[in-house]
Design a protein around this motif. Structure first.
Motif, PDB file in Angstrom:
ATOM      1  N   ALA A   1       2.098  -8.279  -4.311  1.00 17.34           N
ATOM      2  CA  ALA A   1       2.164  -7.354  -5.465  1.00 17.34           C
ATOM      3  C   ALA A   1       1.186  -6.199  -5.264  1.00 17.34           C
ATOM      4  O   ALA A   1       1.527  -5.028  -5.495  1.00 17.34           O
ATOM      5  N   GLU A   2      -0.014  -6.509  -4.802  1.00 15.89           N
ATOM      6  CA  GLU A   2      -1.012  -5.450  -4.573  1.00 15.89           C
ATOM      7  C   GLU A   2      -0.536  -4.505  -3.462  1.00 15.89           C
ATOM      8  O   GLU A   2      -0.685  -3.288  -3.570  1.00 15.89           O
TER       9      GLU A   2
ATOM     10  N   GLN B   1       2.100  -2.218  -4.847  1.00 14.67           N
ATOM     11  CA  GLN B   1       1.485  -1.204  -5.704  1.00 14.67           C
ATOM     12  C   GLN B   1       0.907  -0.074  -4.857  1.00 14.67           C
ATOM     13  O   GLN B   1       1.069   1.108  -5.172  1.00 14.67           O
ATOM     14  N   LYS B   2       0.243  -0.443  -3.773  1.00 18.04           N
ATOM     15  CA  LYS B   2      -0.363   0.595  -2.920  1.00 18.04           C
ATOM     16  C   LYS B   2       0.706   1.399  -2.184  1.00 18.04           C
ATOM     17  O   LYS B   2       0.549   2.604  -1.979  1.00 18.04           O
TER      18      LYS B   2
ATOM     19  N   PHE C   1       3.512   2.250  -3.358  1.00 15.18           N
ATOM     20  CA  PHE C   1       4.090   3.198  -4.320  1.00 15.18           C
ATOM     21  C   PHE C   1       3.040   4.137  -4.935  1.00 15.18           C
ATOM     22  O   PHE C   1       3.298   4.765  -5.942  1.00 15.18           O
ATOM     23  N   SER C   2       1.863   4.183  -4.322  1.00 12.37           N
ATOM     24  CA  SER C   2       0.766   4.995  -4.881  1.00 12.37           C
ATOM     25  C   SER C   2       0.442   6.191  -3.995  1.00 12.37           C
ATOM     26  O   SER C   2       0.547   6.115  -2.772  1.00 12.37           O
ATOM     27  N   ARG C   3       0.000   7.270  -4.639  1.00 12.28           N
ATOM     28  CA  ARG C   3      -0.576   8.390  -3.878  1.00 12.28           C
ATOM     29  C   ARG C   3      -1.891   7.929  -3.272  1.00 12.28           C
ATOM     30  O   ARG C   3      -2.599   7.097  -3.844  1.00 12.28           O
ATOM     31  N   GLU C   4      -2.239   8.522  -2.154  1.00  9.76           N
ATOM     32  CA  GLU C   4      -3.472   8.094  -1.479  1.00  9.76           C
ATOM     33  C   GLU C   4      -4.701   8.659  -2.180  1.00  9.76           C
ATOM     34  O   GLU C   4      -4.662   9.732  -2.771  1.00  9.76           O
TER      35      GLU C   4
ATOM     36  N   LEU D   1       1.863   4.923 -12.782  1.00  9.48           N
ATOM     37  CA  LEU D   1       2.701   4.830 -11.583  1.00  9.48           C
ATOM     38  C   LEU D   1       1.986   5.337 -10.321  1.00  9.48           C
ATOM     39  O   LEU D   1       0.911   4.845  -9.998  1.00  9.48           O
ATOM     40  N   ALA D   2       2.590   6.302  -9.628  1.00  9.56           N
ATOM     41  CA  ALA D   2       2.051   6.717  -8.320  1.00  9.56           C
ATOM     42  C   ALA D   2       0.662   7.332  -8.424  1.00  9.56           C
ATOM     43  O   ALA D   2      -0.090   7.358  -7.439  1.00  9.56           O
TER      44      ALA D   2
ATOM     45  N   TYR E   1      -3.527   4.742  -8.679  1.00  6.50           N
ATOM     46  CA  TYR E   1      -4.538   4.313  -7.711  1.00  6.50           C
ATOM     47  C   TYR E   1      -5.548   5.436  -7.465  1.00  6.50           C
ATOM     48  O   TYR E   1      -6.761   5.241  -7.581  1.00  6.50           O
ATOM     49  N   GLN E   2      -5.032   6.620  -7.146  1.00  8.91           N
ATOM     50  CA  GLN E   2      -5.897   7.766  -6.892  1.00  8.91           C
ATOM     51  C   GLN E   2      -6.741   8.091  -8.133  1.00  8.91           C
ATOM     52  O   GLN E   2      -7.952   8.294  -8.042  1.00  8.91           O
TER      53      GLN E   2
ATOM     54  N   GLU F   1      -2.464  -4.697 -10.277  1.00  2.00           N
ATOM     55  CA  GLU F   1      -2.894  -5.503  -9.135  1.00  2.00           C
ATOM     56  C   GLU F   1      -3.750  -4.717  -8.144  1.00  2.00           C
ATOM     57  O   GLU F   1      -4.617  -5.281  -7.474  1.00  2.00           O
ATOM     58  N   HIS F   2      -3.490  -3.412  -7.988  1.00  2.00           N
ATOM     59  CA  HIS F   2      -4.185  -2.623  -6.970  1.00  2.00           C
ATOM     60  C   HIS F   2      -5.459  -1.954  -7.491  1.00  2.00           C
ATOM     61  O   HIS F   2      -6.150  -1.285  -6.721  1.00  2.00           O
TER      62      HIS F   2
END
Lengths: 86, 272
Positions: free
Chosen positions: A65-66, A69-70, A72-75, B141-142, B145-146, B173-174
């Motif tokens: 799952a983690e 998530q990463k 589908f994430s922007r850096e 969403l996207a 994280y950032q 989770e992230h």
């Protein structure tokens, strides 16, 4: 924590249903593509992301799952303050 | 089980929702200031909204035996208008002594822009100046994280910020591990599609334990379910987890976190 077999048997039908939804969606995309409606560049990128996600599901480990998530994430870039002059 | 929803936008909900929540065990809630679905056009629009949050909603909630608390700010979605944001930030102190105000929130980032970061930092200054607790919105969403990492950078770069007085919401989770590792409280938002399901929230509780972890519905005017916290309670119970662990996340932790605010005058229900 419940036994793994119990978790699997309790979740089996739900996961089966979710996988069928994914399969049917991919089939729909395929059918439309076969009819001549090609994916745009952005959609190709999304499709590639989904393919990578499906490969992650097939990996071992308790962090799928983690990892999704990463995916589908922007850096995150640690020098964002300098880039924004903030 | 009695529970507290630490993040719900009741101005967008009907009175029937108050009745349902009360019947499902909700004894208190906190309502962060939020985007209305359109950009408010003046500081007086926010003044009216803050009046609603500090006067009207506590009365609506009280009719159903629910104690209502709130947080004030201009939302990150409206932070591109920096001049209006500054007017609102300057006006907020008018309301900080209202008896149900717990602090500044939900502040944070939306699309992770320079203007959003600027307004976020100015909200932090306001909170520090007035010794207020902070409730943080992390992006969707996207961008999550950032944006979460940027928010943690800004919080941790300021030695005046005490992480134990900051709740970082909408973790998934992230992002949950880093929020907890840096000493902040973490809130899981139970949304039908875009955030976290009760099942995944239960997974995170099982993985990280209950320490500094909260769960909320963030019920608002969009797709959301105000009774999502009872769904989590049910899922934890279905899995056979200890009631004490569930109670810690949905009741004890909100009380422990909110108790750091001088305005948190919560009265526990008499269960004798």
């Amino acid at each position: 924590m419940r036994p793994a077999s119990q978790i699997l048997s309790e979740s089996f039908l739900e996961v089966r249903a979710k996988l069928l939804e994914v399969a049917a969606t991919l089939d729909r995309i395929e059918r439309s593509g076969s009819a001549g409606d090609a994916l745009s560049a952005d959609a190709e990128e999304q499709r590639a992301q989904l393919d990578t996600a499906i490969r992650i599901l097939l990996d071992n480990g308790a962090d799928r799952a983690e990892r999704l998530q990463k995916l589908f994430s922007r850096e995150y870039e640690s020098n964002w303050r300098q880039e924004m002059d903030l | 089980m009695d529970y507290i929803d630490p993040h719900i936008h009741m101005v967008s909900r009907t009175t029937d929702d108050y009745a349902t929540l009360a019947r499902m065990g909700c004894v208190a809630m906190s309502e962060p200031a939020f985007w209305a679905g359109f950009d408010r056009r003046s500081v007086d629009g926010f003044r009216d909204y803050f009046h609603q949050l500090t006067e009207i909603e506590p009365n609506r909630a009280a009719q159903y035996g629910i104690q209502h608390f709130t947080w004030l700010c201009i939302n990150a979605k409206e932070a591109e208008n920096v001049s209006l944001s500054r007017e609102v930030i300057a006006m907020i102190p008018e309301f900080l002594d209202c008896p149900n105000v717990l602090g500044i929130g939900e502040i944070g980032l939306n699309k992770n822009t320079r203007n959003e970061a600027t307004v976020f930092l100015e909200h932090l200054e306001l909170a520090i100046k007035h010794d207020q607790q902070i409730l943080i919105h992390t992006p969707h969403l996207a961008d999550k994280y950032q944006g979460t990492r940027m928010i943690l950078d800004m919080l941790c770069d300021d030695s005046r910020i005490d992480p134990s007085r900051v709740l970082v919401d909408h973790v998934e989770e992230h992002t949950v591990a880093e929020v907890l590792d840096r000493g902040f409280w973490a809130g899981m938002t139970l949304y039908p599609v875009t955030k976290c399901t009760p099942d995944r929230a239960a997974d995170m509780i099982e993985k990280f334990g209950g320490e500094r972890l909260l769960a909320n519905s963030a019920g608002d005017w969009g797709p959301s379910k105000p009774t999502a916290v009872p769904d989590l309670i049910f899922e934890m119970r279905r899995r056979g987890n200890d009631e004490s662990l569930t109670r810690k996340v949905v009741y004890d932790n909100p009380i422990a976190f909110f108790s750091q605010s001088k305005n948190f005058s919560f009265k526990e229900r008499d269960v004798k």
